[in-house]
Design an enzyme around this catalytic site. Structure first.
Site, PDB file in Angstrom:
ATOM      1  N   SER A   1      24.183  41.686  78.263  1.00 19.12           N
ATOM      2  CA  SER A   1      24.783  40.391  77.889  1.00 19.12           C
ATOM      3  C   SER A   1      24.536  40.119  76.405  1.00 19.12           C
ATOM      4  O   SER A   1      24.030  39.054  76.040  1.00 19.12           O
ATOM      5  CB  SER A   1      24.253  39.250  78.760  1.00 19.12           C
ATOM      6  N   PRO A   2      24.897  41.069  75.539  1.00 22.45           N
ATOM      7  CA  PRO A   2      24.568  40.920  74.110  1.00 22.45           C
ATOM      8  C   PRO A   2      25.273  39.745  73.452  1.00 22.45           C
ATOM      9  O   PRO A   2      24.839  39.259  72.408  1.00 22.45           O
ATOM     10  CB  PRO A   2      25.047  42.245  73.497  1.00 22.45           C
ATOM     11  N   LEU A   3      26.369  39.275  74.078  1.00 27.53           N
ATOM     12  CA  LEU A   3      27.110  38.141  73.503  1.00 27.53           C
ATOM     13  C   LEU A   3      26.732  36.833  74.198  1.00 27.53           C
ATOM     14  O   LEU A   3      27.323  35.791  73.917  1.00 27.53           O
ATOM     15  CB  LEU A   3      28.618  38.391  73.629  1.00 27.53           C
ATOM     16  N   GLY A   4      25.812  36.916  75.131  1.00 23.60           N
ATOM     17  CA  GLY A   4      25.396  35.707  75.844  1.00 23.60           C
ATOM     18  C   GLY A   4      25.887  35.665  77.282  1.00 23.60           C
ATOM     19  O   GLY A   4      25.640  34.699  77.995  1.00 23.60           O
TER      20      GLY A   4
ATOM     21  N   HIS B   1      17.302  49.752  87.987  1.00 23.29           N
ATOM     22  CA  HIS B   1      17.967  48.506  87.619  1.00 23.29           C
ATOM     23  C   HIS B   1      17.001  47.329  87.403  1.00 23.29           C
ATOM     24  O   HIS B   1      17.125  46.598  86.434  1.00 23.29           O
ATOM     25  CB  HIS B   1      19.006  48.151  88.695  1.00 23.29           C
TER      26      HIS B   1
ATOM     27  N   TYR C   1      27.808  46.906  90.740  1.00 20.38           N
ATOM     28  CA  TYR C   1      28.906  46.149  90.135  1.00 20.38           C
ATOM     29  C   TYR C   1      30.112  46.184  91.067  1.00 20.38           C
ATOM     30  O   TYR C   1      30.991  47.043  90.981  1.00 20.38           O
ATOM     31  CB  TYR C   1      29.251  46.673  88.734  1.00 20.38           C
TER      32      TYR C   1
HETATM   33  N1  LIG Z   1      20.730  45.634  83.486  1.00 21.79           N
HETATM   34  C1  LIG Z   1      21.092  44.456  83.932  1.00 21.79           C
HETATM   35  O1  LIG Z   1      20.397  43.823  84.733  1.00 21.79           O
HETATM   36  C2  LIG Z   1      22.393  43.890  83.454  1.00 21.79           C
HETATM   37  C3  LIG Z   1      22.734  42.548  83.734  1.00 21.79           C
HETATM   38  C4  LIG Z   1      23.939  42.065  83.230  1.00 21.79           C
HETATM   39  C5  LIG Z   1      24.772  42.902  82.495  1.00 21.79           C
HETATM   40  N2  LIG Z   1      24.441  44.208  82.283  1.00 21.79           N
HETATM   41  C6  LIG Z   1      25.304  45.126  81.495  1.00 21.79           C
HETATM   42  O2  LIG Z   1      25.503  44.583  80.210  1.00 21.79           O
HETATM   43  C7  LIG Z   1      26.909  44.517  79.951  1.00 21.79           C
HETATM   44  C8  LIG Z   1      27.221  43.373  79.017  1.00 21.79           C
HETATM   45  O3  LIG Z   1      26.827  42.143  79.546  1.00 21.79           O
HETATM   46  P1  LIG Z   1      27.872  41.053  80.104  1.00 21.79           P
HETATM   47  O4  LIG Z   1      29.141  41.714  80.403  1.00 21.79           O
HETATM   48  O5  LIG Z   1      27.149  40.324  81.178  1.00 21.79           O
HETATM   49  O6  LIG Z   1      27.990  40.004  78.918  1.00 21.79           O
HETATM   50  P2  LIG Z   1      28.474  40.054  77.388  1.00 21.79           P
HETATM   51  O7  LIG Z   1      28.653  41.437  76.943  1.00 21.79           O
HETATM   52  O8  LIG Z   1      27.532  39.195  76.637  1.00 21.79           O
HETATM   53  O9  LIG Z   1      29.852  39.281  77.488  1.00 21.79           O
HETATM   54  C9  LIG Z   1      30.951  39.864  78.133  1.00 21.79           C
HETATM   55  C10 LIG Z   1      32.171  39.065  77.858  1.00 21.79           C
HETATM   56  O10 LIG Z   1      32.371  38.986  76.475  1.00 21.79           O
HETATM   57  C11 LIG Z   1      33.737  38.974  76.178  1.00 21.79           C
HETATM   58  N3  LIG Z   1      33.894  39.702  74.909  1.00 21.79           N
HETATM   59  C12 LIG Z   1      33.471  40.969  74.634  1.00 21.79           C
HETATM   60  N4  LIG Z   1      33.763  41.307  73.359  1.00 21.79           N
HETATM   61  C13 LIG Z   1      34.398  40.235  72.828  1.00 21.79           C
HETATM   62  C14 LIG Z   1      34.983  39.982  71.561  1.00 21.79           C
HETATM   63  N5  LIG Z   1      34.929  40.900  70.591  1.00 21.79           N
HETATM   64  N6  LIG Z   1      35.568  38.771  71.369  1.00 21.79           N
HETATM   65  C15 LIG Z   1      35.593  37.834  72.355  1.00 21.79           C
HETATM   66  N7  LIG Z   1      35.080  38.025  73.585  1.00 21.79           N
HETATM   67  C16 LIG Z   1      34.477  39.213  73.812  1.00 21.79           C
HETATM   68  C17 LIG Z   1      34.423  39.722  77.284  1.00 21.79           C
HETATM   69  O11 LIG Z   1      35.638  39.054  77.558  1.00 21.79           O
HETATM   70  P3  LIG Z   1      36.865  39.684  78.376  1.00 21.79           P
HETATM   71  O12 LIG Z   1      36.339  39.806  79.777  1.00 21.79           O
HETATM   72  O13 LIG Z   1      37.919  38.674  78.215  1.00 21.79           O
HETATM   73  O14 LIG Z   1      37.158  41.022  77.811  1.00 21.79           O
HETATM   74  C18 LIG Z   1      33.421  39.723  78.423  1.00 21.79           C
HETATM   75  O15 LIG Z   1      33.826  39.043  79.561  1.00 21.79           O
HETATM   76  C19 LIG Z   1      27.516  44.361  81.347  1.00 21.79           C
HETATM   77  O16 LIG Z   1      28.894  44.632  81.351  1.00 21.79           O
HETATM   78  C20 LIG Z   1      26.689  45.325  82.125  1.00 21.79           C
HETATM   79  O17 LIG Z   1      27.147  46.647  81.892  1.00 21.79           O
HETATM   80  C21 LIG Z   1      23.251  44.684  82.744  1.00 21.79           C
END
Ligand SMILES: NC(=O)c1ccc[n+]([C@@H]2O[C@H](COP(=O)([O-])OP(=O)(O)OC[C@H]3O[C@@H](n4cnc5c(N)ncnc54)[C@H](OP(=O)(O)O)[C@@H]3O)[C@@H](O)[C@H]2O)c1
Length: 281
Positions: free
Chosen positions: A208-211, A128, A53
């Site tokens: 990416s639980p929120l998409g 990973h 990251y």
């Molecule tokens: N293992 C893997 O290959 C892999 C790949 C991708 C991600 N990940 C992990 O999974 C985590 C989560 O995935 P992600 O960050 O890609 O996507 P996500 O959790 O689906 O979405 C993240 C975005 O959601 C917004 N958000 C969060 N809570 C919210 C709320 N209550 N209301 C409105 N907006 C909200 C945040 O906005 P703001 O930025 O404005 O706060 C953030 O930018 C990553 O941070 C990483 O640690 C792992």
């Protein structure tokens, strides 16, 4: 906050995903620190990160270092916080993501993560992503060796299919504690892995639980409808939906602002009824 289990460790049912604070579009350090502190204030005891990251080739581990600094500068007790990092992905600095699942790389990556996190043993180390050029057994064998050497306290995998989950569980001698796969209302293809983890009692961390970073704000449809009924955000409904899916599900929403992670952690007290869940696709 209610807790869930990763191996023998109890963690908050909602974790914090660190990625948005270190990749393209990241905020300044002050806002990131405030975001991590807001998560801790809300009772978050699971922070997900990875050595990959970062943006530039010269800043590997940007997110791990940031988290270490945020924990060190937090006023309260952080001894119960599980930092879950990963090895096996690289970012050469041109915006792409590459993979190296060789045992040599995983060993070196783990040593570097240990230094950046400033710990003797990493709480949870996750492989990973499978590397098509390296037999999966070799990559997971390296993770097993790290476990045996006490470099990592617990072992997890990411982006694995059911066959790989069973294989990893065997190679690790029953010590696989977590699987981290993409899973959200918009991305359902990890349903078989979630079911297998539920059956085996292994923690499932939907990524990416929120998409995802770009789409998280667009959660609409039934999620927005249920959210309106409770006067909460659709994102909070989405996280409560994840929690209701399985007792082993521990979502790790990403955040780069204190407000979003504070809002997300409140999903813990949003109890969706059977009717609500039936309405959610
Ligand atoms: N293992 C893997 O290959 C892999 C790949 C991708 C991600 N990940 C992990 O999974 C985590 C989560 O995935 P992600 O960050 O890609 O996507 P996500 O959790 O689906 O979405 C993240 C975005 O959601 C917004 N958000 C969060 N809570 C919210 C709320 N209550 N209301 C409105 N907006 C909200 C945040 O906005 P703001 O930025 O404005 O706060 C953030 O930018 C990553 O941070 C990483 O640690 C792992």
């Amino acid at each position: 906050m209610q807790s869930r289990r990763i191996g023998d460790v109890q963690v908050s049912a909602i974790g914090l995903g660190g990625m948005p604070m270190s990749i393209e579009g990241r905020p300044d350090e002050d806002r990131s620190i405030r975001t991590i502190h807001a998560a801790l204030d809300a009772g978050v005891t699971l922070i997900d990160t990875a050595d990959a990251y970062h943006i530039g080739a010269d800043e590997v581990g940007h997110n791990e270092s940031l988290i270490a600094r945020a924990l060190a500068s937090y006023g309260g007790d952080t001894s119960g916080v599980l930092v879950a990092t990963k090895g096996g992905h690289l970012r050469p600095g041109d915006g792409s993501w590459t993979i190296d699942g060789s045992p040599d790389h995983l060993r070196q990556a783990c040593e570097a993560s240990l230094k950046r996190l400033g710990v003797d043993a990493i709480g949870l180390y996750q492989h990973h992503r499978p590397d098509p050029r390296v037999p999966y057994a070799d990559s997971i064998g390296a993770i097993r060796d790290l476990l045996d050497a006490g470099k990592i306290r617990m072992a997890g995998i990411s982006n694995a299919n059911p066959e790989q989950i069973r294989q990893a569980q065997e190679i690790l001698g029953g010590r696989l504690v977590s699987v981290q796969n993409q899973f959200s209302p918009a991305f359902r293809s990890s349903e078989p892995e979630l079911e297998l983890c539920t059956e085996l009692g292994i923690a499932f961390l939907p990524w990416s639980p929120l998409g995802g970073i770009r789409a998280a704000g667009e959660l609409g449809g039934a999620f927005a409808h249920v959210a309106e009924r409770y006067g909460v955000s659709p994102q909070r409904v989405c996280l409560a939906w994840h929690l209701a899916k399985s007792p082993v599900s521990i979502p790790i929403p990403g955040a780069s602002r204190p407000e979003t992670i504070t809002d997300s952690t409140a999903a813990d007290t949003l109890h969706l009824t059977a009717d609500d869940l039936a309405e959610l696709p």
